[in-house]
Design a protein around this motif. Sequence first.
Motif, mmCIF file in Angstrom:
data_model
loop_
_atom_site.group_PDB
_atom_site.id
_atom_site.type_symbol
_atom_site.label_atom_id
_atom_site.label_comp_id
_atom_site.label_asym_id
_atom_site.label_seq_id
_atom_site.Cartn_x
_atom_site.Cartn_y
_atom_site.Cartn_z
ATOM 1 N N LEU A 60 -9.994 42.430 1.427
ATOM 2 C CA LEU A 60 -9.376 42.559 0.118
ATOM 3 C C LEU A 60 -8.525 41.346 -0.222
ATOM 4 O O LEU A 60 -8.581 40.814 -1.347
ATOM 5 C CB LEU A 60 -8.533 43.834 0.069
ATOM 6 N N ILE A 61 -7.745 40.872 0.742
ATOM 7 C CA ILE A 61 -6.863 39.729 0.489
ATOM 8 C C ILE A 61 -7.683 38.482 0.161
ATOM 9 O O ILE A 61 -7.374 37.746 -0.780
ATOM 10 C CB ILE A 61 -5.939 39.491 1.702
ATOM 11 N N VAL A 62 -8.744 38.243 0.920
ATOM 12 C CA VAL A 62 -9.612 37.093 0.636
ATOM 13 C C VAL A 62 -10.296 37.262 -0.713
ATOM 14 O O VAL A 62 -10.426 36.308 -1.490
ATOM 15 C CB VAL A 62 -10.651 36.919 1.761
ATOM 16 N N ALA A 63 -10.727 38.493 -1.014
ATOM 17 C CA ALA A 63 -11.420 38.750 -2.277
ATOM 18 C C ALA A 63 -10.516 38.509 -3.483
ATOM 19 O O ALA A 63 -10.993 38.107 -4.544
ATOM 20 C CB ALA A 63 -11.958 40.179 -2.301
ATOM 21 N N LEU A 64 -9.225 38.726 -3.338
ATOM 22 C CA LEU A 64 -8.301 38.450 -4.441
ATOM 23 C C LEU A 64 -8.319 36.968 -4.802
ATOM 24 O O LEU A 64 -8.364 36.594 -5.983
ATOM 25 C CB LEU A 64 -6.883 38.886 -4.063
ATOM 26 N N GLY A 65 -8.277 36.107 -3.786
ATOM 27 C CA GLY A 65 -8.358 34.671 -4.055
ATOM 28 C C GLY A 65 -9.711 34.277 -4.619
ATOM 29 O O GLY A 65 -9.803 33.439 -5.525
ATOM 30 N N MET A 66 -10.776 34.922 -4.101
ATOM 31 C CA MET A 66 -12.107 34.636 -4.616
ATOM 32 C C MET A 66 -12.228 35.061 -6.078
ATOM 33 O O MET A 66 -12.893 34.391 -6.884
ATOM 34 C CB MET A 66 -13.153 35.373 -3.775
ATOM 35 N N ALA A 67 -11.584 36.160 -6.444
ATOM 36 C CA ALA A 67 -11.627 36.626 -7.835
ATOM 37 C C ALA A 67 -10.997 35.600 -8.769
ATOM 38 O O ALA A 67 -11.494 35.360 -9.876
ATOM 39 C CB ALA A 67 -10.908 37.963 -7.964
ATOM 40 N N LEU A 68 -9.902 34.976 -8.332
ATOM 41 C CA LEU A 68 -9.277 33.932 -9.153
ATOM 42 C C LEU A 68 -10.227 32.746 -9.318
ATOM 43 O O LEU A 68 -10.361 32.199 -10.421
ATOM 44 C CB LEU A 68 -7.973 33.479 -8.512
#
Length: 320
Positions: A60-68
């Motif tokens: 989830l934490i990595v996906a947040l940066g990927m979403a940006l």
Amino acid sequence: MAEAVAGRIAPDRAAVHSWLQAYGVYVGVGVLLLFNVAFTDHFLSAENFRTQAVQVAPILIVALGMALAIGSEGIDLSVGSVMALSTSLVALYLGYGPWVALLATVLGGIAIGLVNGSLVAFVGVQPIVATLALMVGGRGLALVLVPQLEDVRDPGMRALGSGDLLGVPYPVLIALALVLLVGFAVRRTTFGRQLLAIGDSRPAARLAGLPVRRVLLCVYVASGALAAVAGFLATARLQASDPTSLGSLMELSAITAVVVGGTPLSGGRVRVGGTVAGAVLIQLLTATLIKHDLPPSWTQIAQAAVIVLAVYAARERGKR
């Protein structure tokens, strides 16, 4: 008569595609939950829910940066290598204390983000090319720093990896706090509005006088920092530094979570809530296959199928 019927069917199909893109990920999570409740032993146990929550936190934490990054019409393929670099830095700096090790890992992630962001924003390199270079180089650097598996046993790291507050594991609390922070940044700040405008149309954003280069640089720095935090938490849970395997294919999981969650690869939109659901979907899918004795390779095949379906649904919606 036939034309009238066709006219009614076309909007209905468009509405279905739109609904699936917005809410399909929640349906998928619900289906997997029901399947596991019915067919997976001990799925409803508190220990299983705790395990799943702790394991989904780094995704989830990595996906947040990927979403940006995807919201800015880019992508960050270096996130797995940033996690590997983070675990190497933990092994090198843990002797000075967990807080120093955390600072070192975050600074390492920021450094990778600065390189990615500079290549994209100032040099004009395509995001997929710039981050691919750092994907290869970052893991190579991690292996130079720590060439083999090392124990990182430390009371503070053990508490972070396996402790909890009021029954909620620390990695989950940190992930939820970062979800709120990223959600606030996207929805309520000037940075978030500028990011979405750049993702929607970079030339128009430049003509409007938006600081395109600065925003893009910040996007990749944020992605690198978030991946570094994820690597630190994963290392704390494993109590070992393994740059060879930690973060391997994490970019695939993060991209899948973001795209399935409704953030289009074309940019201009970031669905933080959908990204959370997408990360949960990926973790449930992986756990389901493992618990039913299917090899790990099937997990990668399933993730690839899910992201192809999500991109196809977004493409069909764009046509309409």
